[in-house]
Enzyme design. Structure first.
Site, mmCIF file in Angstrom:
data_model
loop_
_atom_site.group_PDB
_atom_site.id
_atom_site.type_symbol
_atom_site.label_atom_id
_atom_site.label_comp_id
_atom_site.label_asym_id
_atom_site.label_seq_id
_atom_site.Cartn_x
_atom_site.Cartn_y
_atom_site.Cartn_z
ATOM 1 N N HIS A 130 0.801 -1.225 0.000
ATOM 2 C CA HIS A 130 0.000 0.000 0.000
ATOM 3 C C HIS A 130 0.838 1.281 0.000
ATOM 4 O O HIS A 130 1.907 1.354 0.603
ATOM 5 C CB HIS A 130 -0.943 0.015 1.211
ATOM 6 C CG HIS A 130 -0.221 -0.059 2.525
ATOM 7 N ND1 HIS A 130 0.241 1.051 3.179
ATOM 8 C CD2 HIS A 130 0.157 -1.123 3.280
ATOM 9 C CE1 HIS A 130 0.838 0.695 4.289
ATOM 10 N NE2 HIS A 130 0.821 -0.633 4.374
ATOM 11 N N HIS A 132 12.319 0.172 -11.886
ATOM 12 C CA HIS A 132 12.095 -1.237 -12.240
ATOM 13 C C HIS A 132 12.094 -2.053 -10.953
ATOM 14 O O HIS A 132 13.093 -2.056 -10.215
ATOM 15 C CB HIS A 132 13.213 -1.699 -13.182
ATOM 16 C CG HIS A 132 13.118 -3.128 -13.623
ATOM 17 N ND1 HIS A 132 13.954 -3.648 -14.578
ATOM 18 C CD2 HIS A 132 12.301 -4.153 -13.259
ATOM 19 C CE1 HIS A 132 13.664 -4.927 -14.769
ATOM 20 N NE2 HIS A 132 12.656 -5.256 -13.970
HETATM 21 C C1 LIG Z 1 13.558 -10.636 -15.747
HETATM 22 C C2 LIG Z 1 14.860 -10.153 -15.187
HETATM 23 O O1 LIG Z 1 15.848 -10.757 -15.310
HETATM 24 S S1 LIG Z 1 14.826 -8.629 -14.422
HETATM 25 C C3 LIG Z 1 16.475 -8.402 -13.869
HETATM 26 C C4 LIG Z 1 16.550 -7.771 -12.512
HETATM 27 N N1 LIG Z 1 17.982 -7.640 -12.206
HETATM 28 C C5 LIG Z 1 18.532 -8.052 -11.048
HETATM 29 O O2 LIG Z 1 17.860 -8.482 -10.127
HETATM 30 C C6 LIG Z 1 20.038 -7.960 -10.981
HETATM 31 C C7 LIG Z 1 20.497 -7.078 -9.824
HETATM 32 N N2 LIG Z 1 21.948 -6.981 -9.888
HETATM 33 C C8 LIG Z 1 22.775 -7.457 -8.916
HETATM 34 O O3 LIG Z 1 22.352 -8.045 -7.915
HETATM 35 C C9 LIG Z 1 24.267 -7.231 -9.168
HETATM 36 O O4 LIG Z 1 24.978 -8.260 -8.517
HETATM 37 C C10 LIG Z 1 24.737 -5.832 -8.654
HETATM 38 C C11 LIG Z 1 24.262 -4.790 -9.682
HETATM 39 C C12 LIG Z 1 24.176 -5.490 -7.301
HETATM 40 C C13 LIG Z 1 26.247 -5.763 -8.520
HETATM 41 O O5 LIG Z 1 26.842 -5.993 -9.740
HETATM 42 P P1 LIG Z 1 28.359 -5.476 -9.982
HETATM 43 O O6 LIG Z 1 28.392 -3.985 -9.900
HETATM 44 O O7 LIG Z 1 28.791 -6.110 -11.255
HETATM 45 O O8 LIG Z 1 29.137 -5.964 -8.711
HETATM 46 P P2 LIG Z 1 30.015 -7.286 -8.500
HETATM 47 O O9 LIG Z 1 29.355 -8.480 -9.083
HETATM 48 O O10 LIG Z 1 31.406 -6.945 -8.970
HETATM 49 O O11 LIG Z 1 30.007 -7.440 -6.937
HETATM 50 C C14 LIG Z 1 30.629 -6.508 -6.058
HETATM 51 C C15 LIG Z 1 30.544 -7.081 -4.664
HETATM 52 O O12 LIG Z 1 29.163 -7.085 -4.246
HETATM 53 C C16 LIG Z 1 28.739 -8.424 -3.944
HETATM 54 N N3 LIG Z 1 27.394 -8.579 -4.483
HETATM 55 C C17 LIG Z 1 26.977 -8.393 -5.760
HETATM 56 N N4 LIG Z 1 25.665 -8.589 -5.896
HETATM 57 C C18 LIG Z 1 25.222 -8.926 -4.665
HETATM 58 C C19 LIG Z 1 23.951 -9.263 -4.164
HETATM 59 N N5 LIG Z 1 22.875 -9.263 -4.976
HETATM 60 N N6 LIG Z 1 23.837 -9.551 -2.842
HETATM 61 C C20 LIG Z 1 24.930 -9.533 -2.032
HETATM 62 N N7 LIG Z 1 26.166 -9.215 -2.454
HETATM 63 C C21 LIG Z 1 26.319 -8.908 -3.758
HETATM 64 C C22 LIG Z 1 29.721 -9.325 -4.666
HETATM 65 O O13 LIG Z 1 29.804 -10.589 -4.044
HETATM 66 C C23 LIG Z 1 31.003 -8.524 -4.548
HETATM 67 O O14 LIG Z 1 31.517 -8.683 -3.248
HETATM 68 P P3 LIG Z 1 33.110 -8.762 -2.987
HETATM 69 O O15 LIG Z 1 33.659 -7.443 -3.447
HETATM 70 O O16 LIG Z 1 33.212 -8.972 -1.512
HETATM 71 O O17 LIG Z 1 33.608 -9.894 -3.814
#
Ligand SMILES: CC(=O)SCCNC(=O)CCNC(=O)[C@H](O)C(C)(C)COP(=O)(O)OP(=O)(O)OC[C@H]1O[C@@H](n2cnc3c(N)ncnc32)[C@H](O)[C@@H]1OP(=O)(O)O
Length: 196
Positions: free
Chosen positions: A125, A134
């Site tokens: 809500h 998104h």
């Molecule tokens: C239909 C569909 O598909 S819609 C799509 C929707 N999209 C999503 O849900 C994707 C969201 N994206 C993510 O979760 C990505 O991992 C991001 C954007 C948060 C980070 O990506 P990047 O900038 O490439 O970061 P990278 O992968 O290098 O990770 C950096 C650090 O964060 C950590 N990290 C990355 N993602 C996550 C996460 N989701 N949760 C916890 N830790 C994370 C990594 O383990 C890394 O840690 P370290 O430095 O200790 O090794």
């Protein structure tokens, strides 16, 4: 309906339109010559003179890319809301919005222009979602949350009640957001912390 984009999200938008018994009559894509599209429709680069009175949905998952396209498109925008989505009648829905299968948007919400609420997400809500935001698949946005313009809430994340997420933020998949998030931040984890 016209759609702009031919990737995975465009296929989802086409699926929603098909469930609404609405035909995709044309598809615009910058790389249209290499697009293989299963249904018969006009394929072209963007051209405001093609079916100028037909409505268009920007079917691009990336928020910044969707915003860039919106700035140049002259067509007016349509909506794609899957019949399984439960959107309370009090919710104000902007233009160009895509609401995917099995989502819930509860009473008093405001959904900005070109927002995507992806598969099975819950927006409870009185949430306010800024333009081009998104909400990823399976995310849960609790009551009274604000999500700023162009921000992504990653798949399966939970945003606690009343939290405010700034503009152009990225919330990593599976995060639990317990505190306000400033503009342009990238956070992840439980509790979500800065990862930039
Ligand atoms: C239909 C569909 O598909 S819609 C799509 C929707 N999209 C999503 O849900 C994707 C969201 N994206 C993510 O979760 C990505 O991992 C991001 C954007 C948060 C980070 O990506 P990047 O900038 O490439 O970061 P990278 O992968 O290098 O990770 C950096 C650090 O964060 C950590 N990290 C990355 N993602 C996550 C996460 N989701 N949760 C916890 N830790 C994370 C990594 O383990 C890394 O840690 P370290 O430095 O200790 O090794």
């Amino acid at each position: 309906m016209l759609i702009y984009g031919a990737g995975g999200h465009a296929k989802v938008v086409a699926s929603i339109l098909s469930a609404c018994e609405e035909r995709v009559v044309g598809l615009f894509d910058d790389d249209w010559q290499n697009v293989i599209w299963p249904d018969q429709c006009i394929l072209h680069g963007y051209d405001p003179l093609i079916m100028p009175i037909e409505k268009l949905i920007i079917a691009i998952g990336g928020n910044q890319a969707r915003r860039q396209v919106a700035e140049k498109v002259v067509h007016s925008f349509g909506l794609a809301i899957h019949p399984t989505a439960l959107v309370d009648r009090s919710v104000r829905v902007g233009t160009g919005v895509v609401i995917v299968h099995n989502t819930v948007v509860q009473a008093g919400g405001r959904i900005g222009d070109h927002v995507i609420i992806n598969t099975a997400a819950i927006v409870d809500h009185e949430c306010i979602l800024g333009n081009f935001a998104h909400i990823g698949p399976g995310a849960t946005i609790c009551g009274g949350v604000r999500v700023g313009e162009c921000s992504l809430v990653g798949a399966g994340s939970v945003v606690l009640p009343g939290v405010s997420i700034g503009k152009e933020c990225i919330i990593g998949a599976g995060s639990v957001v317990t505190r306000n998030v400033p503009d342009y931040a990238k956070v992840a984890g439980n509790p979500a912390r800065n990862i930039d």
